[in-house]
Design an enzyme around this catalytic site. Structure first.
Site, PDB file in Angstrom:
ATOM      1  N   SER A  27      76.924  84.183  18.121  1.00  0.00           N
ATOM      2  CA  SER A  27      76.641  83.166  17.095  1.00  0.00           C
ATOM      3  C   SER A  27      75.347  82.418  17.353  1.00  0.00           C
ATOM      4  O   SER A  27      74.932  81.598  16.543  1.00  0.00           O
ATOM      5  CB  SER A  27      77.780  82.141  17.035  1.00  0.00           C
ATOM      6  N   GLY A  28      74.719  82.674  18.475  1.00  0.00           N
ATOM      7  CA  GLY A  28      73.544  81.906  18.882  1.00  0.00           C
ATOM      8  C   GLY A  28      72.250  82.366  18.249  1.00  0.00           C
ATOM      9  O   GLY A  28      72.224  83.253  17.391  1.00  0.00           O
ATOM     10  N   ASP A  51      81.902  84.771  20.695  1.00  0.00           N
ATOM     11  CA  ASP A  51      81.252  83.509  21.048  1.00  0.00           C
ATOM     12  C   ASP A  51      82.321  82.428  21.120  1.00  0.00           C
ATOM     13  O   ASP A  51      83.488  82.677  20.790  1.00  0.00           O
ATOM     14  CB  ASP A  51      80.145  83.141  20.045  1.00  0.00           C
ATOM     15  N   ASN A 111      73.654  78.367  32.658  1.00  0.00           N
ATOM     16  CA  ASN A 111      73.777  79.790  32.335  1.00  0.00           C
ATOM     17  C   ASN A 111      74.424  80.620  33.442  1.00  0.00           C
ATOM     18  O   ASN A 111      75.062  81.631  33.167  1.00  0.00           O
ATOM     19  CB  ASN A 111      72.414  80.365  31.943  1.00  0.00           C
ATOM     20  N   ASP A 167      58.990  91.538  27.456  1.00  0.00           N
ATOM     21  CA  ASP A 167      57.701  91.519  28.154  1.00  0.00           C
ATOM     22  C   ASP A 167      56.863  92.742  27.763  1.00  0.00           C
ATOM     23  O   ASP A 167      55.651  92.643  27.577  1.00  0.00           O
ATOM     24  CB  ASP A 167      57.908  91.490  29.675  1.00  0.00           C
ATOM     25  N   ARG A 170      55.710  92.318  24.089  1.00  0.00           N
ATOM     26  CA  ARG A 170      54.585  91.374  24.018  1.00  0.00           C
ATOM     27  C   ARG A 170      53.305  92.008  24.538  1.00  0.00           C
ATOM     28  O   ARG A 170      52.236  91.872  23.917  1.00  0.00           O
ATOM     29  CB  ARG A 170      54.914  90.125  24.833  1.00  0.00           C
ATOM     30  N   HIS A 194      61.405  88.740  35.381  1.00  0.00           N
ATOM     31  CA  HIS A 194      61.323  88.263  33.989  1.00  0.00           C
ATOM     32  C   HIS A 194      61.122  86.752  33.956  1.00  0.00           C
ATOM     33  O   HIS A 194      61.859  86.016  33.320  1.00  0.00           O
ATOM     34  CB  HIS A 194      62.591  88.667  33.226  1.00  0.00           C
TER      35      HIS A 194
END
Length: 332
Positions: A27-28, A51, A111, A167, A170, A194
């Site tokens: 849901s984030g 979630d 986290n 990464d 990008r 990372h």
């Protein structure tokens, strides 16, 4: 008119029907667009969304899309086991995002607990699944996941991945912009970790071959390393990279599913258990296969500039890894 499907294609169609993917943190900010991209893919037959809030709505919404993946939403700790049952791939973007002024390591306290809890559930309910961790700090959450799996006696280093794909995405984009190339055709391997200076783009190994003067190379490397912060600042408190991260997470998941379906020559970089350097975990190009990592392709040849970047990343990387391991050791 009738036509015969070639045998490998028929076989792959049959195996496709077994691809159940779970998204934990669906849901984030990353979870929703990631789930959308997964729902859009023919590689996914079942999408299991978990979630602590809002998942039934996200699942209902996605379930109306005219692609074959069936979507089920699960909400709250008591439904976590059911969400994971029978899943072959678990993608974990759960957790809190960075705010301006925060490093990825500042997310650790919140986290770490979230990832440990979810890894514990994976160990219990889908011990054979491929686990793809997006939750930051990846340099610590991968050791956490690994140590939790070890506690349950189900750890397989070939099946636990720290998703560093953003990464690479990008690096490909920034190199393409500077050289006027199509970014879809640029491939820059990115090794190390990372976060900040542990992100090491190997521009010398870019295909097609590109060259930059030393000052431009240094600036480009710095931009790739701090690109996440660029987005955090631009969003001005409204979060961190979510859309590009969802794209990168989906790209890695599709590569993994392709390899699991028998496609050959699938290579992605990821942060994994490694013997390639003095660090226990390190990201390098990996040849993926039916059982996860088929072969670690290693660091390969580096330029002098890149060798220096690797050497300078070691202490920070080792510290982040130890921090993750210690967290699990000290867990209640």
């Amino acid at each position: 008119t009738s036509f015969a499907l070639s045998k490998p294609f028929t076989e792959s169609l049959i195996t496709w029907f077994k691809s159940c993917v779970a998204v934990l943190g669906a849901s984030g900010g990353i979870g929703q667009p990631l789930s959308l991209l997964l729902k859009n893919s023919p590689l996914v037959s079942e999408l299991s969304l978990y979630d602590i809030a809002h998942t039934p709505g996200v699942a209902a919404d996605l379930s109306h899309i005219e692609t074959r993946a069936t979507v089920t939403g699960y909400m709250g700790a008591d439904q976590l086991g059911a969400a994971l049952k029978g899943c072959e791939v678990v993608v974990i973007p759960a957790g809190v995002p960075r705010k301006p002024g925060m490093t990825r390591d500042d997310l650790f306290n919140t986290n770490a607990t979230i990832v440990a809890t979810l890894a514990d559930a994976c160990a219990r309910h889908c011990p054979q699944a491929m686990i793809c961790i997006i939750s930051n700090p990846v340099n610590s959450t991968i050791p956490i996941t690994s140590e939790v799996m070890k506690k349950h006696g189900v750890y397989n280093p070939n099946r636990v991945f720290g998703v560093t794909t953003l990464d690479i995405v990008r690096a490909n984009t920034f190199v393409a912009e500077l050289k006027g190339l199509d970014p879809a055709r640029v491939n820059v391997p990115v090794v190390g970790g990372h976060a900040g200076k542990t992100i090491i783009p190997l521009i010398s190994r870019c295909t097609p071959k590109v060259e930059f003067p030393a000052d431009q190379l240094s600036a480009l490397t710095g931009r790739i390393q701090e690109a996440g912060t660029e987005v955090v600042k631009a969003k001005a408190g409204a979060g961190s990279a979510t859309l590009s991260m969802a794209y990168a997470g989906a790209r890695f998941t599709f590569s993994l599913l392709d390899a699991m379906n028998g496609k050959e020559g699938v290579v992605e970089c990821a942060f994994v258990r490694s013997e390639e350097t003095e660090c226990k975990y390190f990201s390098t190009p990996l040849l993926l296969g039916k059982n996860g990592i088929e072969k670690n392709l290693g660091l390969g040849k580096l330029s002098a500039f890149e060798e220096k970047l690797v050497a300078e990343a070691m202490d920070e990387l080792k510290g982040s890894i130890k921090k993750g391991e210690d967290f699990v050791t000290n867990m209640k």
